[in-house]
Design a protein around this motif. Structure first.
Motif, PDB file in Angstrom:
ATOM      1  N   LYS A 139      10.792  15.094  40.362  1.00  0.00           N
ATOM      2  CA  LYS A 139      11.839  14.699  41.644  1.00  0.00           C
ATOM      3  C   LYS A 139      12.963  13.681  40.980  1.00  0.00           C
ATOM      4  O   LYS A 139      13.992  13.689  41.653  1.00  0.00           O
ATOM      5  N   TYR A 140      12.557  13.317  39.793  1.00  0.00           N
ATOM      6  CA  TYR A 140      13.599  12.182  39.182  1.00  0.00           C
ATOM      7  C   TYR A 140      13.341  12.476  37.878  1.00  0.00           C
ATOM      8  O   TYR A 140      12.134  12.411  37.120  1.00  0.00           O
ATOM      9  N   ILE A 141      14.513  12.548  37.142  1.00  0.00           N
ATOM     10  CA  ILE A 141      14.393  12.606  35.493  1.00  0.00           C
ATOM     11  C   ILE A 141      15.254  11.383  35.294  1.00  0.00           C
ATOM     12  O   ILE A 141      16.414  11.239  35.461  1.00  0.00           O
ATOM     13  N   SER A 142      14.509  10.253  34.633  1.00  0.00           N
ATOM     14  CA  SER A 142      15.085   9.128  34.035  1.00  0.00           C
ATOM     15  C   SER A 142      16.076   9.348  33.175  1.00  0.00           C
ATOM     16  O   SER A 142      16.060  10.324  32.392  1.00  0.00           O
ATOM     17  N   LEU A 143      17.102   8.575  33.155  1.00  0.00           N
ATOM     18  CA  LEU A 143      18.226   8.513  31.907  1.00  0.00           C
ATOM     19  C   LEU A 143      17.583   8.224  30.742  1.00  0.00           C
ATOM     20  O   LEU A 143      18.241   8.458  29.712  1.00  0.00           O
ATOM     21  N   LYS A 144      16.518   7.407  30.818  1.00  0.00           N
ATOM     22  CA  LYS A 144      15.724   6.933  29.660  1.00  0.00           C
ATOM     23  C   LYS A 144      14.901   7.940  28.878  1.00  0.00           C
ATOM     24  O   LYS A 144      14.151   8.427  29.659  1.00  0.00           O
ATOM     25  N   ASN A 145      14.686   7.904  27.597  1.00  0.00           N
ATOM     26  CA  ASN A 145      13.646   8.654  26.866  1.00  0.00           C
ATOM     27  C   ASN A 145      12.424   7.995  26.944  1.00  0.00           C
ATOM     28  O   ASN A 145      12.339   6.561  27.416  1.00  0.00           O
ATOM     29  N   GLY A 146      11.189   8.416  26.656  1.00  0.00           N
ATOM     30  CA  GLY A 146      10.017   7.983  26.619  1.00  0.00           C
ATOM     31  C   GLY A 146       9.994   6.775  25.685  1.00  0.00           C
ATOM     32  O   GLY A 146      10.618   6.797  24.512  1.00  0.00           O
ATOM     33  N   GLY A 147       9.372   5.766  26.026  1.00  0.00           N
ATOM     34  CA  GLY A 147       9.406   4.571  25.178  1.00  0.00           C
ATOM     35  C   GLY A 147      10.509   3.579  25.138  1.00  0.00           C
ATOM     36  O   GLY A 147      10.585   2.594  24.629  1.00  0.00           O
ATOM     37  N   CYS A 148      11.638   4.107  25.753  1.00  0.00           N
ATOM     38  CA  CYS A 148      12.708   3.325  26.143  1.00  0.00           C
ATOM     39  C   CYS A 148      13.139   2.873  27.442  1.00  0.00           C
ATOM     40  O   CYS A 148      14.469   2.594  27.766  1.00  0.00           O
ATOM     41  N   GLY A 149      12.309   2.590  28.408  1.00  0.00           N
ATOM     42  CA  GLY A 149      12.594   1.771  29.477  1.00  0.00           C
ATOM     43  C   GLY A 149      12.467   2.915  30.974  1.00  0.00           C
ATOM     44  O   GLY A 149      13.039   2.465  31.740  1.00  0.00           O
ATOM     45  N   VAL A 150      11.232   3.818  30.584  1.00  0.00           N
ATOM     46  CA  VAL A 150      11.395   4.717  31.812  1.00  0.00           C
ATOM     47  C   VAL A 150      10.747   4.039  33.010  1.00  0.00           C
ATOM     48  O   VAL A 150      10.998   3.832  34.150  1.00  0.00           O
ATOM     49  N   ALA A 151       9.561   3.326  32.636  1.00  0.00           N
ATOM     50  CA  ALA A 151       8.738   2.374  33.617  1.00  0.00           C
ATOM     51  C   ALA A 151       9.723   1.491  34.454  1.00  0.00           C
ATOM     52  O   ALA A 151       9.682   1.201  35.397  1.00  0.00           O
ATOM     53  N   ARG A 152      10.439   0.595  33.466  1.00  0.00           N
ATOM     54  CA  ARG A 152      11.371  -0.241  34.199  1.00  0.00           C
ATOM     55  C   ARG A 152      12.382   0.369  35.112  1.00  0.00           C
ATOM     56  O   ARG A 152      12.671  -0.113  35.952  1.00  0.00           O
TER      57      ARG A 152
END
Length: 173
Positions: A139-152
């Motif tokens: 439902k949401y695709i972060s603009l961040k790659n894995g390991g680069c701030g997805v959780a934040r």
């Protein structure tokens, strides 16, 4: 203002895969063959703040290294599932222990082992570099790659929506 198309006021829990979400999907190997992972400091800050604010936080990963367990337990995360061969089993255990409803849970995954869990939760999230099958159900695709701030990314947006981001607890570790 959030760019996540979901009612973030419903979220009471954050669940994350590790490899490809909280760490990069390219992992250096130690000379003894153990995988070594990177972590994002801003992810760590957001994870510990979510714990302090009373959110349930869990890690469900197929991998195992002692360093991963130490890192996330030091951030206050109590629900750490490692060597998870079939993630839905560990996710169901987490749900039973917490008494949460699926719509109260955000799960971030990047690859096929995350698929079944992502289909169950209210807010399935994918990193920008996730597998196409995972992006298709997110439902949401972060603009961040894995390991680069997805959780934040997802924790910050959720805590802001619930007026928990810049609270007194935010100013310390």
């Amino acid at each position: 203002m959030s760019n996540i198309n979901y009612d973030l006021t419903k979220i009471k829990a954050f669940v994350f895969d590790v490899d490809g979400v909280l760490s990069c999907d390219v992992i250096p190997l130690h000379p003894n063959g153990d995988p070594m992972r990177t972590v994002n400091i801003k992810d760590g800050y957001a994870l510990q703040l979510a714990v302090k604010k009373g959110y349930h936080v869990a890690i469900i990963t197929g991998g195992y290294t002692e360093a991963v367990e130490i890192r996330f337990s030091r951030l206050g995360i109590k629900h750490i599932y490692m060597k998870s061969a079939i993630k839905i089993h560990d996710f169901n255990d987490f749900m039973e222990k917490t008494g949460l409803l699926p719509e109260e849970v955000m799960y971030a995954g990047d690859d096929i082992p995350d698929y079944d869990v992502m289909k169950l939760v209210g807010l399935p999230v994918a990193p920008a570099d996730a597998a196409p099958e995972i992006k298709s159900i997110a439902k949401y695709i972060s603009l961040k790659n894995g390991g680069c701030g997805v959780a934040r990314d997802v924790i910050e947006q959720t805590l802001k929506a619930q007026s928990h981001w810049m609270s007194e607890e935010a100013f310390g570790w």
